[in-house]
Design a protein around this motif. Structure first.
Motif, PDB file in Angstrom:
ATOM      1  N   UNK A 200       0.849  -1.190   0.000  1.00 49.26           N
ATOM      2  CA  UNK A 200       0.000   0.000   0.000  1.00 49.26           C
ATOM      3  C   UNK A 200       0.888   1.244   0.000  1.00 49.26           C
ATOM      4  N   UNK A 201       0.329   2.393  -0.346  1.00 46.14           N
ATOM      5  CA  UNK A 201       1.163   3.572  -0.624  1.00 46.14           C
ATOM      6  C   UNK A 201       1.940   4.101   0.581  1.00 46.14           C
ATOM      7  N   UNK A 202       3.009   4.789   0.263  1.00 43.59           N
ATOM      8  CA  UNK A 202       3.953   5.251   1.270  1.00 43.59           C
ATOM      9  C   UNK A 202       3.405   6.270   2.250  1.00 43.59           C
ATOM     10  N   UNK A 203       2.427   7.066   1.851  1.00 39.98           N
ATOM     11  CA  UNK A 203       1.946   8.099   2.775  1.00 39.98           C
ATOM     12  C   UNK A 203       1.355   7.465   4.029  1.00 39.98           C
ATOM     13  N   UNK A 204       0.755   6.288   3.903  1.00 44.77           N
ATOM     14  CA  UNK A 204       0.209   5.622   5.091  1.00 44.77           C
ATOM     15  C   UNK A 204       1.331   5.265   6.062  1.00 44.77           C
ATOM     16  N   UNK A 205       2.417   4.735   5.525  1.00 51.10           N
ATOM     17  CA  UNK A 205       3.561   4.390   6.368  1.00 51.10           C
ATOM     18  C   UNK A 205       4.140   5.631   7.032  1.00 51.10           C
ATOM     19  N   UNK A 206       4.112   6.751   6.343  1.00 45.91           N
ATOM     20  CA  UNK A 206       4.631   8.001   6.919  1.00 45.91           C
ATOM     21  C   UNK A 206       3.880   8.364   8.194  1.00 45.91           C
ATOM     22  N   UNK A 207       2.553   8.337   8.131  1.00 44.84           N
ATOM     23  CA  UNK A 207       1.761   8.700   9.314  1.00 44.84           C
ATOM     24  C   UNK A 207       1.833   7.619  10.387  1.00 44.84           C
ATOM     25  N   UNK A 208       1.905   6.346   9.983  1.00 43.39           N
ATOM     26  CA  UNK A 208       2.069   5.267  10.967  1.00 43.39           C
ATOM     27  C   UNK A 208       3.359   5.447  11.766  1.00 43.39           C
ATOM     28  N   UNK A 209       4.450   5.713  11.056  1.00 47.51           N
ATOM     29  CA  UNK A 209       5.746   5.865  11.713  1.00 47.51           C
ATOM     30  C   UNK A 209       5.724   7.060  12.658  1.00 47.51           C
ATOM     31  N   UNK A 210       5.188   8.172  12.189  1.00 46.94           N
ATOM     32  CA  UNK A 210       5.129   9.379  13.012  1.00 46.94           C
ATOM     33  C   UNK A 210       4.310   9.148  14.275  1.00 46.94           C
ATOM     34  N   UNK A 211       3.188   8.465  14.149  1.00 42.63           N
ATOM     35  CA  UNK A 211       2.330   8.224  15.302  1.00 42.63           C
ATOM     36  C   UNK A 211       2.980   7.265  16.300  1.00 42.63           C
ATOM     37  N   UNK A 212       3.722   6.282  15.800  1.00 44.67           N
ATOM     38  CA  UNK A 212       4.450   5.394  16.695  1.00 44.67           C
ATOM     39  C   UNK A 212       5.477   6.156  17.517  1.00 44.67           C
ATOM     40  N   UNK A 213       6.176   7.063  16.877  1.00 43.60           N
ATOM     41  CA  UNK A 213       7.181   7.882  17.568  1.00 43.60           C
ATOM     42  C   UNK A 213       6.500   8.852  18.534  1.00 43.60           C
ATOM     43  N   UNK A 214       5.379   9.408  18.140  1.00 43.85           N
ATOM     44  CA  UNK A 214       4.651  10.358  18.994  1.00 43.85           C
ATOM     45  C   UNK A 214       4.211   9.697  20.298  1.00 43.85           C
ATOM     46  N   UNK A 215       3.806   8.433  20.209  1.00 45.86           N
ATOM     47  CA  UNK A 215       3.416   7.690  21.418  1.00 45.86           C
ATOM     48  C   UNK A 215       4.603   7.499  22.356  1.00 45.86           C
ATOM     49  N   UNK A 216       5.743   7.133  21.785  1.00 41.06           N
ATOM     50  CA  UNK A 216       6.921   6.800  22.598  1.00 41.06           C
ATOM     51  C   UNK A 216       7.727   8.025  23.000  1.00 41.06           C
ATOM     52  N   UNK A 217       7.690   9.074  22.182  1.00 42.84           N
ATOM     53  CA  UNK A 217       8.487  10.285  22.420  1.00 42.84           C
ATOM     54  C   UNK A 217       7.618  11.538  22.278  1.00 42.84           C
ATOM     55  N   UNK A 218       6.644  11.690  23.173  1.00 41.10           N
ATOM     56  CA  UNK A 218       5.719  12.830  23.030  1.00 41.10           C
ATOM     57  C   UNK A 218       6.402  14.187  23.172  1.00 41.10           C
ATOM     58  N   UNK A 219       7.585  14.200  23.791  1.00 46.56           N
ATOM     59  CA  UNK A 219       8.284  15.472  24.031  1.00 46.56           C
ATOM     60  C   UNK A 219       9.211  15.866  22.881  1.00 46.56           C
ATOM     61  N   UNK A 220       9.402  14.983  21.904  1.00 45.23           N
ATOM     62  CA  UNK A 220      10.352  15.277  20.820  1.00 45.23           C
ATOM     63  C   UNK A 220       9.592  15.460  19.509  1.00 45.23           C
ATOM     64  N   UNK A 221       9.090  16.680  19.298  1.00 47.24           N
ATOM     65  CA  UNK A 221       8.271  16.894  18.109  1.00 47.24           C
ATOM     66  C   UNK A 221       9.087  16.773  16.827  1.00 47.24           C
ATOM     67  N   UNK A 222      10.386  17.107  16.882  1.00 44.23           N
ATOM     68  CA  UNK A 222      11.228  16.970  15.691  1.00 44.23           C
ATOM     69  C   UNK A 222      11.384  15.511  15.277  1.00 44.23           C
ATOM     70  N   UNK A 223      11.414  14.610  16.277  1.00 40.72           N
ATOM     71  CA  UNK A 223      11.533  13.174  16.023  1.00 40.72           C
ATOM     72  C   UNK A 223      10.256  12.669  15.331  1.00 40.72           C
ATOM     73  N   UNK A 224       9.112  13.139  15.819  1.00 39.96           N
ATOM     74  CA  UNK A 224       7.835  12.784  15.201  1.00 39.96           C
ATOM     75  C   UNK A 224       7.805  13.234  13.736  1.00 39.96           C
TER      76      UNK A 224
END
Length: 275
Positions: free
Chosen positions: A83-107
């Motif tokens: 499936x297209x890459x944009x879905x993976x982009x948001x999945x990855x960002x949301x995974x990082x946001x859960x684990x690193x809520x204080x690091x917006x640059x990482x998200x």
């Protein structure tokens, strides 16, 4: 992108358990992409691609529009998802946001890390866009995926000055001085630098080296690394956890997530960018 990362033949010896490269309709597509990559990625080719792409004179687009344009692309080097890459982009960002809520640059890095794949939409062949990366100009290490069977026609593999451990490089010269096989990692890194984006150095390393599996997953090429590279390696490895394991067929609600991520884009890489 998910690595095939294996020391021996990936087909018979998988070191990662998160995907299946031994069967399925995608295996031939994956192998063929790497065969083309490992035949054509040479020192001369990489230098020519730098000349072609790093002037960032192809188009002007905002980051979110570029992310969404990846809906037209399916990565031919990835055996796991179709499936297209944009879905993976948001999945990855949301995974990082859960684990690193204080690091917006990482998200944000999670969101944009694969955006360099947009080159494939501008007629760059996928073997020069996607897949695992590796240094050119020195010995091709055994941890490169499909190492045994795909470099036979690469002219650099027959050049004595490129076949030693260090090749054209000084020991511990630093990865910034090493020519990597051309792909979406280096391209997006160059776009970030060209447009003076303010993502911190740790994030830039994640962008530039997340596909360099022989280094961050197999510990190869340490003889080329300097102290800075070794300080940055744990950040790249931390990023890789989310890049690898967020691939799922549960697709995120992109429209709901967009406003938050647009605010991060506005903070770190705002406006219309040169690509």
């Amino acid at each position: 992108m998910q690595s095939c990362g294996c020391h021996d033949s990936p087909v018979k010896n998988l070191n990662h358990t998160h995907h299946n490269l031994t069967s399925g309709s995608l295996i031939d597509r994956v192998f063929n992409t790497y065969k083309l990559m490992h035949t054509n990625q040479t020192v001369d080719f990489v230098k020519q691609r730098h000349y072609e792409w790093t002037g960032c004179n192809h188009t002007r687009m905002g980051m979110m529009d570029t992310i969404m344009s990846l809906d037209q692309l399916v990565d031919e080097s990835d055996p796991d998802v179709d499936f297209p890459n944009s879905f993976h982009a948001f999945q990855t960002a949301e995974g990082i946001r859960q684990a690193h809520p204080d690091k917006d640059w990482f998200q944000l890095v999670g969101l944009i890390h694969d955006v360099g794949k947009t080159m494939a939409l501008w007629d760059e062949p996928q073997w020069a866009v996607v897949g695992d990366t590796f240094p050119v100009g020195c010995k091709f290490q055994n941890s490169i995926v499909f190492r045994d069977s795909t470099f036979l026609d690469n002219p650099d593999d027959k050049n004595p000055s490129y076949k030693t451990e260090h090749g054209i490089y000084e020991p511990n010269c630093g990865l910034d001085s090493v020519l990597m096989s051309w792909g979406h990692d280096e391209y997006l890194y160059r776009v970030m630098k060209f447009n003076n984006c303010s993502i911190p150095e740790e994030g830039l390393y994640m962008i530039r080296f997340h596909s360099f599996y022989p280094w961050h997953s197999h510990g190869d090429y340490m003889h080329l690394c300097n102290d800075k590279d070794l300080r940055m390696l744990p950040w790249v490895q931390e990023f890789n956890k989310f890049d690898l394991y967020t691939k799922t067929t549960d697709l995120p609600d992109v429209d709901k997530l967009k406003p938050y991520y647009q605010s991060l884009i506005d903070k770190y890489c705002p406006g219309i960018l040169n690509w």
